[in-house]
Structures are given as C-alpha cells and as structure tokens.
Design a protein around this motif. Sequence first.
Motif, PDB file in Angstrom:
ATOM      1  N   LEU A  61       5.898  14.079  -2.085  1.00 26.62           N
ATOM      2  CA  LEU A  61       6.274  12.893  -2.844  1.00 26.62           C
ATOM      3  C   LEU A  61       7.420  12.137  -2.182  1.00 26.62           C
ATOM      4  O   LEU A  61       8.355  12.738  -1.658  1.00 26.62           O
ATOM      5  N   ILE A  62       7.317  10.818  -2.236  1.00 24.73           N
ATOM      6  CA  ILE A  62       8.414   9.952  -1.811  1.00 24.73           C
ATOM      7  C   ILE A  62       8.880   9.246  -3.083  1.00 24.73           C
ATOM      8  O   ILE A  62       8.125   8.510  -3.708  1.00 24.73           O
ATOM      9  N   ILE A  63      10.125   9.548  -3.461  1.00 28.58           N
ATOM     10  CA  ILE A  63      10.644   9.079  -4.743  1.00 28.58           C
ATOM     11  C   ILE A  63      11.760   8.063  -4.524  1.00 28.58           C
ATOM     12  O   ILE A  63      12.678   8.298  -3.741  1.00 28.58           O
ATOM     13  N   LEU A  64      11.648   6.942  -5.242  1.00 29.32           N
ATOM     14  CA  LEU A  64      12.702   5.931  -5.231  1.00 29.32           C
ATOM     15  C   LEU A  64      13.589   6.182  -6.447  1.00 29.32           C
ATOM     16  O   LEU A  64      13.120   6.111  -7.586  1.00 29.32           O
ATOM     17  N   ALA A  65      14.863   6.529  -6.212  1.00 30.76           N
ATOM     18  CA  ALA A  65      15.828   6.761  -7.280  1.00 30.76           C
ATOM     19  C   ALA A  65      16.725   5.540  -7.381  1.00 30.76           C
ATOM     20  O   ALA A  65      17.358   5.148  -6.395  1.00 30.76           O
ATOM     21  N   VAL A  66      16.770   4.927  -8.568  1.00 30.46           N
ATOM     22  CA  VAL A  66      17.526   3.690  -8.760  1.00 30.46           C
ATOM     23  C   VAL A  66      18.601   3.902  -9.818  1.00 30.46           C
ATOM     24  O   VAL A  66      18.293   4.162 -10.977  1.00 30.46           O
ATOM     25  N   ASP A  67      19.873   3.808  -9.394  1.00 27.32           N
ATOM     26  CA  ASP A  67      20.989   3.971 -10.328  1.00 27.32           C
ATOM     27  C   ASP A  67      22.227   3.352  -9.698  1.00 27.32           C
ATOM     28  O   ASP A  67      22.477   3.556  -8.511  1.00 27.32           O
ATOM     29  N   ASP A  68      23.002   2.602 -10.482  1.00 28.44           N
ATOM     30  CA  ASP A  68      24.210   1.973  -9.952  1.00 28.44           C
ATOM     31  C   ASP A  68      25.378   2.952  -9.867  1.00 28.44           C
ATOM     32  O   ASP A  68      26.366   2.684  -9.201  1.00 28.44           O
ATOM     33  N   ASP A  69      25.264   4.102 -10.518  1.00 33.92           N
ATOM     34  CA  ASP A  69      26.314   5.118 -10.472  1.00 33.92           C
ATOM     35  C   ASP A  69      26.031   6.063  -9.306  1.00 33.92           C
ATOM     36  O   ASP A  69      25.063   6.818  -9.328  1.00 33.92           O
ATOM     37  N   LEU A  70      26.881   6.002  -8.281  1.00 35.51           N
ATOM     38  CA  LEU A  70      26.641   6.788  -7.056  1.00 35.51           C
ATOM     39  C   LEU A  70      26.642   8.286  -7.311  1.00 35.51           C
ATOM     40  O   LEU A  70      25.895   9.024  -6.669  1.00 35.51           O
TER      41      LEU A  70
ATOM     42  N   ALA B 184      18.466   3.440  -4.320  1.00 32.30           N
ATOM     43  CA  ALA B 184      18.758   2.022  -4.546  1.00 32.30           C
ATOM     44  C   ALA B 184      19.859   1.937  -5.593  1.00 32.30           C
ATOM     45  O   ALA B 184      19.844   2.695  -6.567  1.00 32.30           O
ATOM     46  N   LYS B 185      20.805   1.031  -5.393  1.00 29.04           N
ATOM     47  CA  LYS B 185      21.969   0.934  -6.275  1.00 29.04           C
ATOM     48  C   LYS B 185      21.819  -0.084  -7.402  1.00 29.04           C
ATOM     49  O   LYS B 185      22.654  -0.160  -8.282  1.00 29.04           O
ATOM     50  N   ASN B 186      20.755  -0.876  -7.352  1.00 25.26           N
ATOM     51  CA  ASN B 186      20.489  -1.826  -8.436  1.00 25.26           C
ATOM     52  C   ASN B 186      19.020  -2.240  -8.380  1.00 25.26           C
ATOM     53  O   ASN B 186      18.298  -1.878  -7.447  1.00 25.26           O
ATOM     54  N   GLY B 187      18.607  -3.019  -9.349  1.00 24.01           N
ATOM     55  CA  GLY B 187      17.212  -3.414  -9.434  1.00 24.01           C
ATOM     56  C   GLY B 187      16.732  -4.264  -8.272  1.00 24.01           C
ATOM     57  O   GLY B 187      15.601  -4.123  -7.803  1.00 24.01           O
ATOM     58  N   ALA B 188      17.600  -5.139  -7.776  1.00 28.03           N
ATOM     59  CA  ALA B 188      17.212  -5.995  -6.650  1.00 28.03           C
ATOM     60  C   ALA B 188      16.947  -5.142  -5.403  1.00 28.03           C
ATOM     61  O   ALA B 188      15.958  -5.357  -4.696  1.00 28.03           O
ATOM     62  N   ASP B 189      17.827  -4.151  -5.151  1.00 30.67           N
ATOM     63  CA  ASP B 189      17.597  -3.215  -4.037  1.00 30.67           C
ATOM     64  C   ASP B 189      16.268  -2.489  -4.218  1.00 30.67           C
ATOM     65  O   ASP B 189      15.513  -2.292  -3.275  1.00 30.67           O
ATOM     66  N   ALA B 190      16.025  -2.060  -5.449  1.00 32.70           N
ATOM     67  CA  ALA B 190      14.795  -1.322  -5.752  1.00 32.70           C
ATOM     68  C   ALA B 190      13.562  -2.154  -5.428  1.00 32.70           C
ATOM     69  O   ALA B 190      12.630  -1.665  -4.772  1.00 32.70           O
ATOM     70  N   ILE B 191      13.552  -3.407  -5.858  1.00 33.30           N
ATOM     71  CA  ILE B 191      12.404  -4.282  -5.611  1.00 33.30           C
ATOM     72  C   ILE B 191      12.192  -4.455  -4.100  1.00 33.30           C
ATOM     73  O   ILE B 191      11.057  -4.418  -3.612  1.00 33.30           O
TER      74      ILE B 191
ATOM     75  N   ARG C 240       7.787  -0.828   1.220  1.00 34.65           N
ATOM     76  CA  ARG C 240       7.208   0.485   1.508  1.00 34.65           C
ATOM     77  C   ARG C 240       6.014   0.745   0.604  1.00 34.65           C
ATOM     78  O   ARG C 240       6.139   0.725  -0.617  1.00 34.65           O
ATOM     79  N   SER C 241       4.897   1.028   1.208  1.00 35.24           N
ATOM     80  CA  SER C 241       3.686   1.282   0.411  1.00 35.24           C
ATOM     81  C   SER C 241       3.499   2.768   0.130  1.00 35.24           C
ATOM     82  O   SER C 241       2.538   3.159  -0.506  1.00 35.24           O
ATOM     83  N   ASP C 242       4.445   3.594   0.598  1.00 37.66           N
ATOM     84  CA  ASP C 242       4.282   5.042   0.462  1.00 37.66           C
ATOM     85  C   ASP C 242       5.089   5.655  -0.683  1.00 37.66           C
ATOM     86  O   ASP C 242       5.143   6.872  -0.838  1.00 37.66           O
ATOM     87  N   ILE C 243       5.713   4.841  -1.528  1.00 42.09           N
ATOM     88  CA  ILE C 243       6.494   5.365  -2.652  1.00 42.09           C
ATOM     89  C   ILE C 243       5.541   5.951  -3.691  1.00 42.09           C
ATOM     90  O   ILE C 243       4.591   5.302  -4.115  1.00 42.09           O
ATOM     91  N   SER C 244       5.816   7.198  -4.114  1.00 41.94           N
ATOM     92  CA  SER C 244       4.955   7.908  -5.063  1.00 41.94           C
ATOM     93  C   SER C 244       5.383   7.705  -6.510  1.00 41.94           C
ATOM     94  O   SER C 244       4.574   7.769  -7.423  1.00 41.94           O
TER      95      SER C 244
ATOM     96  N   SER D  76       4.022  -6.764 -13.242  1.00 40.44           N
ATOM     97  CA  SER D  76       3.336  -8.054 -13.128  1.00 40.44           C
ATOM     98  C   SER D  76       2.803  -8.305 -11.714  1.00 40.44           C
ATOM     99  O   SER D  76       2.207  -9.337 -11.453  1.00 40.44           O
ATOM    100  N   ASP D  77       3.006  -7.363 -10.801  1.00 41.50           N
ATOM    101  CA  ASP D  77       2.545  -7.517  -9.423  1.00 41.50           C
ATOM    102  C   ASP D  77       1.337  -6.611  -9.180  1.00 41.50           C
ATOM    103  O   ASP D  77       1.438  -5.390  -9.237  1.00 41.50           O
ATOM    104  N   ASP D  78       0.189  -7.223  -8.913  1.00 46.16           N
ATOM    105  CA  ASP D  78      -1.064  -6.466  -8.746  1.00 46.16           C
ATOM    106  C   ASP D  78      -0.996  -5.392  -7.662  1.00 46.16           C
ATOM    107  O   ASP D  78      -1.686  -4.383  -7.738  1.00 46.16           O
ATOM    108  N   ASN D  79      -0.164  -5.601  -6.646  1.00 42.46           N
ATOM    109  CA  ASN D  79      -0.085  -4.646  -5.539  1.00 42.46           C
ATOM    110  C   ASN D  79       0.693  -3.380  -5.871  1.00 42.46           C
ATOM    111  O   ASN D  79       0.488  -2.349  -5.249  1.00 42.46           O
ATOM    112  N   ILE D  80       1.592  -3.462  -6.852  1.00 41.14           N
ATOM    113  CA  ILE D  80       2.451  -2.314  -7.145  1.00 41.14           C
ATOM    114  C   ILE D  80       2.437  -1.894  -8.610  1.00 41.14           C
ATOM    115  O   ILE D  80       3.108  -0.941  -8.989  1.00 41.14           O
ATOM    116  N   GLU D  81       1.645  -2.564  -9.444  1.00 38.86           N
ATOM    117  CA  GLU D  81       1.699  -2.313 -10.887  1.00 38.86           C
ATOM    118  C   GLU D  81       1.339  -0.883 -11.284  1.00 38.86           C
ATOM    119  O   GLU D  81       1.726  -0.409 -12.343  1.00 38.86           O
TER     120      GLU D  81
END
Length: 124
Positions: free
Chosen positions: A5-14, A36-43, A49-53, A75-80
């Motif tokens: 698994l490739i996991i994207l962890a998104v949180d502003d608290d380091l 990712a430290k915020n939502g914009a970074d996450a997006i 990256r198409s390999d996020i699980s 709302s994005d067909d490629n990543i929904e």
Amino acid sequence: MSKELIILAVDDDLINLKLLKSMLMRNPDVKEVIEAKNGADAITHIKSRSDISLILLDIIMPIMNGLEVLRVVRSDDNIEQLPIIVLTTDETKKREALELGANDFLMKPIRSVELMQKIDSITI
C-alpha cells in the motif's frame, strides 16, 4: 503476500503526521507513506501520483480543510474511487465527512490497532 500500500497521510500537525507514519510503517502491507501538511498539498500529491492506495485525511487544517479535499476528490472522475479515512477530534464532522464520500472515520487520538483494522477493511 503483502498488499504494498501507498498511503497519503494528511495532517497539519507534524507530530500527528510523524506518529501516523511510524504506526503505518510497522505494517508489512504498507510500502510507502506520503506526507501532506494541508489539503492543497494533498490534492497536488493525489493528482501527480496514480499509485496512491488510500488517503488518511485530517479535517481541521489551514489553507484547505479535509472536507474541501473530499469534495475535490469525489468530484473528479479520475480519482473519485480513492478510499479515504477521515481522522479528526471533532465528532460533529463525522456525518458531513461520510455524506461527502469518506469511506470511514477515526477519532483522534488514533490507536494503531483500530487504524490497521480500518485499513484492512477498505483495502482488499
């Protein structure tokens, strides 16, 4: 056989981010944790990256919060179809997050066993 698994962890608290990464990396099914430290970074990560699980998404963050990230992804067909587990201290956001398309919900502080159970139930 591991899931790799490739996991994207998104949180502003380091500190939360490092703790989450350390919990995840103990799981043999986890190949990589992207931070990712915020939502914009996450997006940015999600679109590049198409390999996020799976996405582990905090709700309360600066710049772009977790609910806004959910709206963009769903709302994005490629990543929904990307599985998203929402992490928060705010119980009142649970219903809204699930209505926006979150696959599951975890209350902070995150417990490793509970986190791994949720990941296992979502990733086949």
